[in-house]
Design an enzyme around this catalytic site. Structure first.
Site, PDB file in Angstrom:
ATOM      1  N   GLY A  56     -29.599 -15.762   9.284  1.00 33.13           N
ATOM      2  CA  GLY A  56     -29.087 -15.340   7.979  1.00 33.13           C
ATOM      3  C   GLY A  56     -29.756 -16.164   6.900  1.00 33.13           C
ATOM      4  O   GLY A  56     -30.775 -15.767   6.323  1.00 33.13           O
ATOM      5  N   GLY A  87      -0.535 -12.206 -12.863  1.00 31.16           N
ATOM      6  CA  GLY A  87       0.673 -12.375 -12.067  1.00 31.16           C
ATOM      7  C   GLY A  87       0.656 -11.458 -10.849  1.00 31.16           C
ATOM      8  O   GLY A  87      -0.413 -11.170 -10.298  1.00 31.16           O
ATOM      9  N   GLU A 114     -27.568 -12.549  -0.761  1.00 27.86           N
ATOM     10  CA  GLU A 114     -28.807 -12.873  -1.508  1.00 27.86           C
ATOM     11  C   GLU A 114     -29.061 -14.385  -1.491  1.00 27.86           C
ATOM     12  O   GLU A 114     -29.608 -14.931  -2.442  1.00 27.86           O
ATOM     13  CB  GLU A 114     -28.740 -12.383  -2.965  1.00 27.86           C
TER      14      GLU A 114
HETATM   15  C1  LIG Z   1     -21.398  -7.679   2.526  1.00 28.95           C
HETATM   16  C2  LIG Z   1     -22.754  -8.224   2.863  1.00 28.95           C
HETATM   17  C3  LIG Z   1     -23.871  -7.443   2.597  1.00 28.95           C
HETATM   18  C4  LIG Z   1     -25.125  -7.909   2.970  1.00 28.95           C
HETATM   19  N1  LIG Z   1     -26.213  -7.090   2.796  1.00 28.95           N
HETATM   20  C5  LIG Z   1     -27.397  -7.431   3.361  1.00 28.95           C
HETATM   21  C6  LIG Z   1     -28.464  -6.507   3.400  1.00 28.95           C
HETATM   22  O1  LIG Z   1     -28.388  -5.390   2.874  1.00 28.95           O
HETATM   23  N2  LIG Z   1     -29.599  -6.865   4.060  1.00 28.95           N
HETATM   24  C7  LIG Z   1     -29.734  -8.094   4.666  1.00 28.95           C
HETATM   25  O2  LIG Z   1     -30.788  -8.351   5.243  1.00 28.95           O
HETATM   26  N3  LIG Z   1     -28.729  -9.003   4.620  1.00 28.95           N
HETATM   27  C8  LIG Z   1     -27.564  -8.699   3.992  1.00 28.95           C
HETATM   28  N4  LIG Z   1     -26.513  -9.593   3.991  1.00 28.95           N
HETATM   29  C9  LIG Z   1     -26.674 -10.872   4.684  1.00 28.95           C
HETATM   30  C10 LIG Z   1     -26.584 -12.068   3.772  1.00 28.95           C
HETATM   31  O3  LIG Z   1     -27.769 -12.212   3.036  1.00 28.95           O
HETATM   32  C11 LIG Z   1     -26.261 -13.288   4.645  1.00 28.95           C
HETATM   33  O4  LIG Z   1     -24.898 -13.146   5.038  1.00 28.95           O
HETATM   34  C12 LIG Z   1     -26.463 -14.602   3.957  1.00 28.95           C
HETATM   35  O5  LIG Z   1     -27.834 -14.836   3.713  1.00 28.95           O
HETATM   36  C13 LIG Z   1     -25.905 -15.776   4.758  1.00 28.95           C
HETATM   37  O6  LIG Z   1     -26.330 -15.719   6.072  1.00 28.95           O
HETATM   38  P1  LIG Z   1     -25.240 -15.834   7.257  1.00 28.95           P
HETATM   39  O7  LIG Z   1     -24.151 -14.882   6.961  1.00 28.95           O
HETATM   40  O8  LIG Z   1     -25.956 -15.703   8.547  1.00 28.95           O
HETATM   41  O9  LIG Z   1     -24.646 -17.286   7.108  1.00 28.95           O
HETATM   42  P2  LIG Z   1     -25.252 -18.624   7.747  1.00 28.95           P
HETATM   43  O10 LIG Z   1     -26.685 -18.728   7.426  1.00 28.95           O
HETATM   44  O11 LIG Z   1     -24.834 -18.715   9.170  1.00 28.95           O
HETATM   45  O12 LIG Z   1     -24.459 -19.718   6.911  1.00 28.95           O
HETATM   46  C14 LIG Z   1     -23.164 -20.216   7.296  1.00 28.95           C
HETATM   47  C15 LIG Z   1     -22.842 -21.367   6.345  1.00 28.95           C
HETATM   48  O13 LIG Z   1     -23.809 -22.417   6.530  1.00 28.95           O
HETATM   49  C16 LIG Z   1     -24.416 -22.737   5.292  1.00 28.95           C
HETATM   50  N5  LIG Z   1     -25.809 -23.144   5.532  1.00 28.95           N
HETATM   51  C17 LIG Z   1     -26.743 -22.521   6.280  1.00 28.95           C
HETATM   52  N6  LIG Z   1     -27.893 -23.210   6.249  1.00 28.95           N
HETATM   53  C18 LIG Z   1     -27.682 -24.294   5.463  1.00 28.95           C
HETATM   54  C19 LIG Z   1     -28.493 -25.396   5.034  1.00 28.95           C
HETATM   55  N7  LIG Z   1     -29.766 -25.512   5.395  1.00 28.95           N
HETATM   56  N8  LIG Z   1     -27.925 -26.328   4.234  1.00 28.95           N
HETATM   57  C20 LIG Z   1     -26.630 -26.209   3.842  1.00 28.95           C
HETATM   58  N9  LIG Z   1     -25.820 -25.190   4.215  1.00 28.95           N
HETATM   59  C21 LIG Z   1     -26.348 -24.257   5.011  1.00 28.95           C
HETATM   60  C22 LIG Z   1     -24.321 -21.447   4.491  1.00 28.95           C
HETATM   61  O14 LIG Z   1     -24.445 -21.697   3.097  1.00 28.95           O
HETATM   62  C23 LIG Z   1     -22.927 -20.965   4.874  1.00 28.95           C
HETATM   63  O15 LIG Z   1     -21.971 -21.654   4.134  1.00 28.95           O
HETATM   64  C24 LIG Z   1     -25.267  -9.170   3.572  1.00 28.95           C
HETATM   65  C25 LIG Z   1     -24.135  -9.966   3.794  1.00 28.95           C
HETATM   66  C26 LIG Z   1     -22.895  -9.496   3.452  1.00 28.95           C
HETATM   67  C27 LIG Z   1     -21.693 -10.355   3.761  1.00 28.95           C
END
Ligand SMILES: Cc1cc2nc3c(=O)[nH]c(=O)nc-3n(C[C@H](O)[C@H](O)[C@H](O)COP(=O)(O)OP(=O)(O)OC[C@H]3O[C@@H](n4cnc5c(N)ncnc54)[C@H](O)[C@@H]3O)c2cc1C
Length: 399
Positions: A140, A356, A380
């Site tokens: 992600g 509220g 994003e």
């Molecule tokens: C409703 C929704 C729509 C989306 N639409 C799309 C889409 O159309 N296409 C697409 O490709 N993606 C899409 N996404 C994916 C989205 O971009 C990812 O969810 C996002 O980039 C975070 O990745 P993850 O969910 O795997 O979280 P993770 O990367 O697993 O992160 C988990 C936590 O760890 C933190 N973290 C991770 N790495 C670090 C670091 N190096 N330092 C500090 N903190 C860190 C993160 O900030 C977060 O708090 C969508 C997500 C949602 C929820």
């Protein structure tokens, strides 16, 4: 007699004002208020989808091609106008501010010039609306960890892997997929071997080898977000998206700068909606024999909210301008995404508080702003990833 104060709508002030921008703002604001907001109020609580007629109306206004040159039927405008329009649409329904991002020349970057020209025309006309499949269950924030494989077989790539969070995948005309064509060699960055491929598909269906399950989200309704399994999906070898960078991965980076400003603008739109609704509610709701807007605690809360929104708006407009004049503004784009989205999460939560119990119902739009704003700090690139980008520009990167 009580005189009701109408919400003060944000204006285009110097140095950003031009008559053309003001006209575009008026048109989109009226469209968002009269067409989009009533649909959002009706459909979002039912997890309904953006109706096809609304897509046609967006296309008629040229909103799928804001950034596409006029030679291809677009409006020929820049990141500034794109973000400005996104704010107005998101103020009504964030998903509509998002669907316009699935055009704007996305899915047109093929090496074959005649094909590219044809797709740009379709993008501007709203008949080439796509989806972006970057994220995976285990990749992600760390997109360099993408594992979906594309293996060249004759004149096509065969794609196998698992993508997650792909918004609009089934309804799309194409999916732009981030894949790995080879492993990085010794000394190469982890992103080496990543490419972006263009999967053309029929709107409303999945092609052979691709299956999808919608993910049950708590907000951001209007289109579905999919978990996708690629099992031998064939993509023509010529459908590699050329990004101007040296690899698919670096191209994703530059596109993400504009996407981050667009997300900042959407967050500002949601927070603006929260402020406007509070302005009305504080005059409408009475307690202790007074409109609650007579209580200084609430007046000051509204003043803080409005100030935060104005500040975030000024910042995203500044960064959009920097991108339009060709500045490398990656750090500023990360900063404005971070500030605007964190602001929107706080301001929409405060708006719920000011409403509220009525704020905690689907009878009012404020719960939608709150649910959707909560997402903006996650997608994003999360707030933590924006802080990583910013701090990596301020300090040596840790080994
Ligand atoms: C409703 C929704 C729509 C989306 N639409 C799309 C889409 O159309 N296409 C697409 O490709 N993606 C899409 N996404 C994916 C989205 O971009 C990812 O969810 C996002 O980039 C975070 O990745 P993850 O969910 O795997 O979280 P993770 O990367 O697993 O992160 C988990 C936590 O760890 C933190 N973290 C991770 N790495 C670090 C670091 N190096 N330092 C500090 N903190 C860190 C993160 O900030 C977060 O708090 C969508 C997500 C949602 C929820």
């Amino acid at each position: 007699m009580t005189v009701t104060q109408e919400p003060a709508l944000p204006e285009l002030t110097a140095p950003w004002h031009t008559p053309e921008r003001a006209k575009l703002l008026d048109t989109v604001r009226a469209f968002a208020r009269d067409r989009v907001r009533p649909l959002a109020d009706e459909l979002d609580p039912q997890k309904g989808l953006i109706p096809a007629e609304l897509l046609t109306e967006l296309a008629d206004l040229g909103l799928f091609g804001i950034t596409i040159p006029t030679a291809y039927g677009g409006l020929g405008l820049g990141a500034f106008e794109y973000a400005m329009v996104a704010e107005e649409l998101a103020r009504a329904w964030m998903s509509v501010g998002s669907i316009i991002a699935r055009a704007q020349g996305l899915g047109c970057g093929l090496a074959d010039a005649s094909r590219r020209d044809e797709l740009l025309r379709r993008s501007a006309a709203g008949t080439w609306i796509g989806a972006i499949a970057l994220s995976e269950p285990d990749a992600g924030s760390d997109l360099a960890g993408v594992q979906t494989r594309a293996v060249l077989d004759g004149d096509s790539y065969v794609v196998t892997g698992h993508k997650r969070w792909c918004g609009n995948a089934e309804a799309a005309d194409f999916i732009q997929v981030l894949v790995r064509t080879r492993d990085p060699e010794d000394g190469e960055p982890r992103s080496a071997g990543l490419e972006t491929l263009l999967l053309e598909k029929e709107r409303g269906a999945f092609p052979d080898g691709l299956t999808g399950e919608p993910i049950d989200k708590i907000g951001y309704h209007g289109f579905l977000t999919w978990d996708l399994v690629f099992d031998g999906v064939r993509i023509p070898a010529g459908n590699v998206v050329t990004t101007g960078g040296d690899e698919g991965f670096s191209g994703v980076g530059s596109w993400l700068d504009i996407a981050r400003v667009h997300t900042a603008a959407r967050a500002v739109g949601l927070a603006q909606g929260a402020v406007e609704d509070c302005q009305a509610y504080l005059q409408e709701r009475e307690q202790f024999g007074h409109p609650i807007g007579d209580f200084q605690a609430l007046r000051f809360a509204l003043a803080d909210m409005a100030s935060e929104v104005e500040q975030a708006r000024a910042f995203y407009r500044q960064v959009a301008h920097l991108l339009d004049v060709g500045e490398d503004a990656t750090r500023q784009a990360a900063m404005c995404k971070l500030r605007a989205t964190e602001m929107a999460a706080v301001v929409t939560a405060e708006a719920m508080q000011l409403h509220g119990g009525n704020g905690y119902t689907t009878e009012r739009s404020v719960e939608r702003y709150w649910r959707d704003a909560r997402l903006t700090t996650i997608f994003e690139g999360t707030s933590e990833i924006q802080r990583k980008i910013i701090s990596d520009g301020l300090l040596p990167r840790p080994a």
